[in-house]
Design a protein around this motif. Sequence first.
Motif, PDB file in Angstrom:
ATOM      1  N   ARG A 151     -33.879 -44.639  -3.887  1.00 25.08           N
ATOM      2  CA  ARG A 151     -32.839 -43.816  -4.500  1.00 25.08           C
ATOM      3  C   ARG A 151     -33.431 -42.563  -5.128  1.00 25.08           C
ATOM      4  NH1 ARG A 151     -30.766 -48.885  -7.939  1.00 25.08           N
ATOM      5  NH2 ARG A 151     -32.957 -48.597  -8.523  1.00 25.08           N
ATOM      6  N   ILE A 152     -32.676 -41.461  -5.055  1.00 28.84           N
ATOM      7  CA  ILE A 152     -33.086 -40.222  -5.702  1.00 28.84           C
ATOM      8  C   ILE A 152     -32.944 -40.406  -7.215  1.00 28.84           C
ATOM      9  CG2 ILE A 152     -32.524 -37.772  -5.994  1.00 28.84           C
ATOM     10  CD1 ILE A 152     -31.547 -37.813  -3.082  1.00 28.84           C
ATOM     11  N   PRO A 153     -33.978 -40.085  -7.995  1.00 32.44           N
ATOM     12  CA  PRO A 153     -33.914 -40.348  -9.433  1.00 32.44           C
ATOM     13  C   PRO A 153     -32.907 -39.463 -10.145  1.00 32.44           C
ATOM     14  CG  PRO A 153     -35.882 -39.090  -8.893  1.00 32.44           C
ATOM     15  CD  PRO A 153     -35.267 -39.503  -7.583  1.00 32.44           C
ATOM     16  N   SER A 154     -32.450 -39.927 -11.298  1.00 34.99           N
ATOM     17  CA  SER A 154     -31.538 -39.151 -12.127  1.00 34.99           C
ATOM     18  C   SER A 154     -32.231 -37.902 -12.652  1.00 34.99           C
ATOM     19  CB  SER A 154     -31.050 -39.994 -13.311  1.00 34.99           C
ATOM     20  OG  SER A 154     -30.363 -41.137 -12.871  1.00 34.99           O
ATOM     21  N   ASP A 155     -31.424 -36.877 -12.969  1.00 37.28           N
ATOM     22  CA  ASP A 155     -31.934 -35.696 -13.652  1.00 37.28           C
ATOM     23  C   ASP A 155     -31.982 -35.985 -15.148  1.00 37.28           C
ATOM     24  OD1 ASP A 155     -31.709 -34.606 -11.172  1.00 37.28           O
ATOM     25  OD2 ASP A 155     -30.537 -32.867 -11.782  1.00 37.28           O
ATOM     26  N   LEU A 156     -33.114 -35.714 -15.759  1.00 39.21           N
ATOM     27  CA  LEU A 156     -33.277 -35.852 -17.200  1.00 39.21           C
ATOM     28  C   LEU A 156     -33.408 -34.452 -17.786  1.00 39.21           C
ATOM     29  CD1 LEU A 156     -33.621 -37.857 -19.563  1.00 39.21           C
ATOM     30  CD2 LEU A 156     -36.075 -37.883 -19.070  1.00 39.21           C
ATOM     31  N   LYS A 157     -32.376 -33.988 -18.459  1.00 39.47           N
ATOM     32  CA  LYS A 157     -32.307 -32.611 -18.952  1.00 39.47           C
ATOM     33  C   LYS A 157     -32.475 -32.636 -20.468  1.00 39.47           C
ATOM     34  CE  LYS A 157     -29.254 -31.225 -15.159  1.00 39.47           C
ATOM     35  NZ  LYS A 157     -30.226 -30.335 -14.498  1.00 39.47           N
ATOM     36  N   GLY A 167     -39.440 -35.777 -37.018  1.00 36.68           N
ATOM     37  CA  GLY A 167     -40.051 -35.753 -35.694  1.00 36.68           C
ATOM     38  C   GLY A 167     -39.345 -34.796 -34.756  1.00 36.68           C
ATOM     39  N   PRO A 168     -39.571 -34.905 -33.439  1.00 37.77           N
ATOM     40  CA  PRO A 168     -38.965 -33.990 -32.476  1.00 37.77           C
ATOM     41  C   PRO A 168     -37.436 -34.075 -32.491  1.00 37.77           C
ATOM     42  CG  PRO A 168     -40.748 -35.247 -31.465  1.00 37.77           C
ATOM     43  CD  PRO A 168     -40.475 -35.872 -32.802  1.00 37.77           C
ATOM     44  N   ILE A 169     -36.795 -32.921 -32.324  1.00 35.31           N
ATOM     45  CA  ILE A 169     -35.337 -32.856 -32.205  1.00 35.31           C
ATOM     46  C   ILE A 169     -35.029 -32.624 -30.726  1.00 35.31           C
ATOM     47  CG2 ILE A 169     -33.224 -31.716 -32.933  1.00 35.31           C
ATOM     48  CD1 ILE A 169     -34.761 -30.720 -35.403  1.00 35.31           C
ATOM     49  N   ILE A 170     -34.551 -33.673 -30.082  1.00 33.80           N
ATOM     50  CA  ILE A 170     -34.320 -33.634 -28.633  1.00 33.80           C
ATOM     51  C   ILE A 170     -32.958 -34.242 -28.336  1.00 33.80           C
ATOM     52  CG2 ILE A 170     -35.116 -34.435 -26.372  1.00 33.80           C
ATOM     53  CD1 ILE A 170     -37.936 -34.638 -27.556  1.00 33.80           C
ATOM     54  N   TYR A 171     -32.205 -33.569 -27.483  1.00 30.27           N
ATOM     55  CA  TYR A 171     -30.965 -34.134 -26.944  1.00 30.27           C
ATOM     56  C   TYR A 171     -31.099 -34.156 -25.432  1.00 30.27           C
ATOM     57  CZ  TYR A 171     -29.074 -33.907 -31.601  1.00 30.27           C
ATOM     58  OH  TYR A 171     -28.872 -34.102 -32.950  1.00 30.27           O
ATOM     59  N   ALA A 172     -31.151 -35.353 -24.889  1.00 27.58           N
ATOM     60  CA  ALA A 172     -31.445 -35.538 -23.469  1.00 27.58           C
ATOM     61  C   ALA A 172     -30.171 -35.845 -22.689  1.00 27.58           C
ATOM     62  CB  ALA A 172     -32.458 -36.672 -23.275  1.00 27.58           C
ATOM     63  N   GLY A 173     -29.860 -34.995 -21.739  1.00 32.47           N
ATOM     64  CA  GLY A 173     -28.762 -35.256 -20.830  1.00 32.47           C
ATOM     65  C   GLY A 173     -29.262 -36.003 -19.607  1.00 32.47           C
ATOM     66  N   VAL A 174     -28.518 -36.991 -19.177  1.00 33.05           N
ATOM     67  CA  VAL A 174     -28.870 -37.762 -17.985  1.00 33.05           C
ATOM     68  C   VAL A 174     -27.751 -37.598 -16.966  1.00 33.05           C
ATOM     69  CG1 VAL A 174     -29.428 -40.024 -17.029  1.00 33.05           C
ATOM     70  CG2 VAL A 174     -30.136 -39.443 -19.378  1.00 33.05           C
ATOM     71  N   VAL A 175     -28.070 -36.991 -15.829  1.00 31.05           N
ATOM     72  CA  VAL A 175     -27.107 -36.861 -14.736  1.00 31.05           C
ATOM     73  C   VAL A 175     -27.504 -37.877 -13.674  1.00 31.05           C
ATOM     74  CG1 VAL A 175     -26.063 -35.359 -13.014  1.00 31.05           C
ATOM     75  CG2 VAL A 175     -26.751 -34.421 -15.240  1.00 31.05           C
ATOM     76  N   SER A 176     -26.708 -38.923 -13.535  1.00 35.46           N
ATOM     77  CA  SER A 176     -27.011 -39.996 -12.592  1.00 35.46           C
ATOM     78  C   SER A 176     -26.095 -39.924 -11.373  1.00 35.46           C
ATOM     79  CB  SER A 176     -26.859 -41.360 -13.281  1.00 35.46           C
ATOM     80  OG  SER A 176     -25.584 -41.478 -13.896  1.00 35.46           O
ATOM     81  N   ASP A 177     -26.581 -40.445 -10.255  1.00 35.68           N
ATOM     82  CA  ASP A 177     -25.827 -40.443  -8.986  1.00 35.68           C
ATOM     83  C   ASP A 177     -25.322 -39.042  -8.652  1.00 35.68           C
ATOM     84  OD1 ASP A 177     -26.130 -43.212  -8.638  1.00 35.68           O
ATOM     85  OD2 ASP A 177     -24.405 -43.602  -9.935  1.00 35.68           O
ATOM     86  N   ARG A 178     -26.198 -38.060  -8.835  1.00 30.35           N
ATOM     87  CA  ARG A 178     -25.795 -36.654  -8.698  1.00 30.35           C
ATOM     88  C   ARG A 178     -25.201 -36.334  -7.336  1.00 30.35           C
ATOM     89  NH1 ARG A 178     -29.962 -31.538  -9.480  1.00 30.35           N
ATOM     90  NH2 ARG A 178     -28.488 -29.878  -9.025  1.00 30.35           N
ATOM     91  N   PHE A 179     -25.677 -36.991  -6.290  1.00 36.18           N
ATOM     92  CA  PHE A 179     -25.233 -36.679  -4.935  1.00 36.18           C
ATOM     93  C   PHE A 179     -24.268 -37.716  -4.386  1.00 36.18           C
ATOM     94  CE2 PHE A 179     -29.385 -34.773  -5.671  1.00 36.18           C
ATOM     95  CZ  PHE A 179     -29.090 -33.438  -5.422  1.00 36.18           C
TER      96      PHE A 179
END
Length: 292
Positions: A151-157, A167-179
Amino acid sequence: MPDELFLWLSHRRHVGRFPNLTDPETFNDFILHRCLNPEPHWSVLADKLAVREFVAERIGEEHLIPLIAVPEVFTEAVFASLPDAFVMKANHGCGYVRIVEDKRRTSFDELNRLAQAWLAEDFSRTNRERHYRPIKPRLYFEQLLVDGAGRIPSDLKMNMFGRDAAGPIIYAGVVSDRFDTPHGDVFDVRWNRLDLAVGHYPRSDVPPAPPPHWDEIVRLATRLVEGLGYVRLDLYVPDGKVYFGELTFTPGAGVFPFHPDRYDYEWGRLFKTMSEADRSTDPNEFQQSSHA
């Protein structure tokens, strides 16, 4: 149409209000300001080929997706030399991606038409993101990343807002099953899901689990973007391996609607509170000969 007027009207159309370009308040306001007032080194770091040297120096070559070819000219001989599966991309903007899982299902003529359309486009005019203007368009081919199940992996934005005392300030978007059937979810650095979706993708019914070795991903991401101020870092994590995707300094081009809208203001406040002392990287570090 002048860039300022174009962006002002585009923001009104997509976000539903006129932006504040003189005293930015929201996330989109700050991104619009960046579109109009780019820093010189963004052109190198937004060039998807030139940035590879920076990534290799910061976190190591093992985090780069293997290149298959970077042809001066795309020819039938180049097409014939490509493996059965690959990804065709262009370096000078966003959205220039064609995944080929079986070369027998396409042709040189089909891909060449697409490639020439990409290379002919001045991406800096699409949304008036001025830092793309100096980038010389180049075509390139990468290994197709898949996990152990094929499977093509999800995008981790990963939206990187520096750090605070916690600590680090991060907001991670996950785009799954993009195609296939795409979904979008957003998490904080402790992998708590926000009531916010990615773009126009619906949220997942069941939130995706954090990637393996999430703490190591955070460490690598923080190291990679140190000194750059806010930036969105895209990664891929098939089977726990971490691969760099791109650096984006103006995600959404300042016309990205937030649902709910309050996050536009909350992320805007993060822009305001980011310490300038953290922006210690010398811009001359990036003024190097590149593909631009």
